[in-house]
Scaffold this motif. Sequence first.
Motif, mmCIF file in Angstrom:
data_model
loop_
_atom_site.group_PDB
_atom_site.id
_atom_site.type_symbol
_atom_site.label_atom_id
_atom_site.label_comp_id
_atom_site.label_asym_id
_atom_site.label_seq_id
_atom_site.Cartn_x
_atom_site.Cartn_y
_atom_site.Cartn_z
ATOM 1 N N SER A 121 15.116 -0.877 -4.972
ATOM 2 C CA SER A 121 15.362 -1.688 -6.172
ATOM 3 C C SER A 121 14.114 -2.450 -6.598
ATOM 4 N N GLY A 122 13.110 -2.479 -5.727
ATOM 5 C CA GLY A 122 11.880 -3.195 -6.033
ATOM 6 C C GLY A 122 11.901 -4.661 -5.631
ATOM 7 N N ARG A 123 12.994 -5.111 -4.978
ATOM 8 C CA ARG A 123 13.073 -6.514 -4.555
ATOM 9 C C ARG A 123 12.105 -6.843 -3.430
ATOM 10 N N ASN A 124 11.872 -5.893 -2.521
ATOM 11 C CA ASN A 124 10.963 -6.098 -1.388
ATOM 12 C C ASN A 124 9.980 -4.947 -1.288
ATOM 13 N N GLN A 125 8.904 -5.185 -0.559
ATOM 14 C CA GLN A 125 7.897 -4.160 -0.289
ATOM 15 C C GLN A 125 7.721 -4.050 1.234
ATOM 16 N N PRO A 126 7.547 -2.846 1.748
ATOM 17 C CA PRO A 126 7.358 -2.693 3.189
ATOM 18 C C PRO A 126 5.959 -3.123 3.630
ATOM 19 N N SER A 127 5.852 -3.392 4.925
ATOM 20 C CA SER A 127 4.544 -3.716 5.498
ATOM 21 C C SER A 127 3.700 -2.442 5.542
ATOM 22 N N ILE A 128 2.422 -2.593 5.802
ATOM 23 C CA ILE A 128 1.543 -1.436 5.878
ATOM 24 C C ILE A 128 1.980 -0.509 7.009
ATOM 25 N N SER A 129 2.358 -1.074 8.150
ATOM 26 C CA SER A 129 2.791 -0.215 9.265
ATOM 27 C C SER A 129 4.057 0.559 8.903
ATOM 28 N N ASP A 130 4.970 -0.070 8.150
ATOM 29 C CA ASP A 130 6.176 0.638 7.713
ATOM 30 C C ASP A 130 5.848 1.689 6.648
ATOM 31 N N LEU A 131 4.878 1.406 5.799
ATOM 32 C CA LEU A 131 4.447 2.415 4.810
ATOM 33 C C LEU A 131 3.918 3.653 5.522
ATOM 34 N N LYS A 132 3.156 3.440 6.593
ATOM 35 C CA LYS A 132 2.638 4.564 7.366
ATOM 36 C C LYS A 132 3.785 5.384 7.949
ATOM 37 N N LYS A 133 4.794 4.700 8.483
ATOM 38 C CA LYS A 133 5.953 5.396 9.054
ATOM 39 C C LYS A 133 6.702 6.183 7.979
ATOM 40 N N ILE A 134 6.896 5.567 6.835
ATOM 41 C CA ILE A 134 7.619 6.220 5.743
ATOM 42 C C ILE A 134 6.849 7.453 5.270
ATOM 43 N N ALA A 135 5.534 7.319 5.104
ATOM 44 C CA ALA A 135 4.711 8.462 4.689
ATOM 45 C C ALA A 135 4.813 9.584 5.723
ATOM 46 N N SER A 136 4.847 9.217 6.986
ATOM 47 C CA SER A 136 4.962 10.218 8.054
ATOM 48 C C SER A 136 6.322 10.911 8.025
ATOM 49 N N ILE A 137 7.381 10.154 7.835
ATOM 50 C CA ILE A 137 8.734 10.719 7.776
ATOM 51 C C ILE A 137 8.836 11.757 6.664
ATOM 52 N N PHE A 138 8.245 11.458 5.519
ATOM 53 C CA PHE A 138 8.334 12.356 4.371
ATOM 54 C C PHE A 138 7.151 13.315 4.259
ATOM 55 N N ASN A 139 6.221 13.206 5.212
ATOM 56 C CA ASN A 139 5.061 14.094 5.254
ATOM 57 C C ASN A 139 4.295 14.095 3.928
ATOM 58 N N VAL A 140 3.999 12.891 3.445
ATOM 59 C CA VAL A 140 3.218 12.735 2.224
ATOM 60 C C VAL A 140 2.094 11.741 2.489
ATOM 61 N N SER A 141 1.107 11.732 1.606
ATOM 62 C CA SER A 141 0.027 10.760 1.735
ATOM 63 C C SER A 141 0.529 9.385 1.290
ATOM 64 N N MET A 142 -0.155 8.352 1.753
ATOM 65 C CA MET A 142 0.213 6.995 1.326
ATOM 66 C C MET A 142 -0.060 6.824 -0.168
ATOM 67 N N ASP A 143 -1.110 7.438 -0.681
ATOM 68 C CA ASP A 143 -1.393 7.367 -2.118
ATOM 69 C C ASP A 143 -0.236 7.936 -2.922
ATOM 70 N N TYR A 144 0.310 9.064 -2.476
ATOM 71 C CA TYR A 144 1.444 9.657 -3.168
ATOM 72 C C TYR A 144 2.648 8.721 -3.092
ATOM 73 N N LEU A 145 2.913 8.219 -1.888
ATOM 74 C CA LEU A 145 4.062 7.332 -1.677
ATOM 75 C C LEU A 145 3.973 6.090 -2.561
ATOM 76 N N LEU A 146 2.786 5.550 -2.698
ATOM 77 C CA LEU A 146 2.598 4.325 -3.491
ATOM 78 C C LEU A 146 2.466 4.589 -4.985
ATOM 79 N N GLY A 147 2.433 5.852 -5.382
ATOM 80 C CA GLY A 147 2.330 6.176 -6.804
ATOM 81 C C GLY A 147 0.923 6.117 -7.347
#
Length: 142
Positions: free
Chosen positions: A37-63
């Motif tokens: 919903s955009g109310r919160n943003q994940p930490s950098i370590s969680d962004l890394k985990k999310i990118a890994s789960i979806f097998n995408v780059s962080m740049d892609y994940l962040l738009g």
Amino acid sequence: MEFKDRLKALRKEKKLTQVKLGEMLNYGYTAIANYESGRNQPSISDLKKIASIFNVSMDYLLGVNDIRYPYVIDDETATFNEFRRYYTLLEEDSKADLLLYMEFLVERQNRMKAIPDLKYEDYELKNTIQKAAQKPVAYRKE
């Protein structure tokens, strides 16, 4: 596309619920709902985990860009070209099956690397892999 939109699209693409993704990240589904919903943003370590789960780059994940896999080397070997030729002959359902199988192979490879003393012969899925690698005529007889 913003992070919240990318996260939701990737989650749905992998057919994950907010609850399941939350479990994978070791927190509740409300955190995922808040990210989407955009109310919160994940930490950098969680962004890394999310990118890994979806097998995408962080740049892609962040738009930042639309390049999912920026580090894939353009392979023009004969083997890869043969793979590409067979891939183009597949119907969409078969392409989805192939993707799942490739994910399985990478996961198996990573597990085997994580256990240095594990030999391929001892690996529990050896027979399954051998059957999948046989010529169609060979495995249909079983």
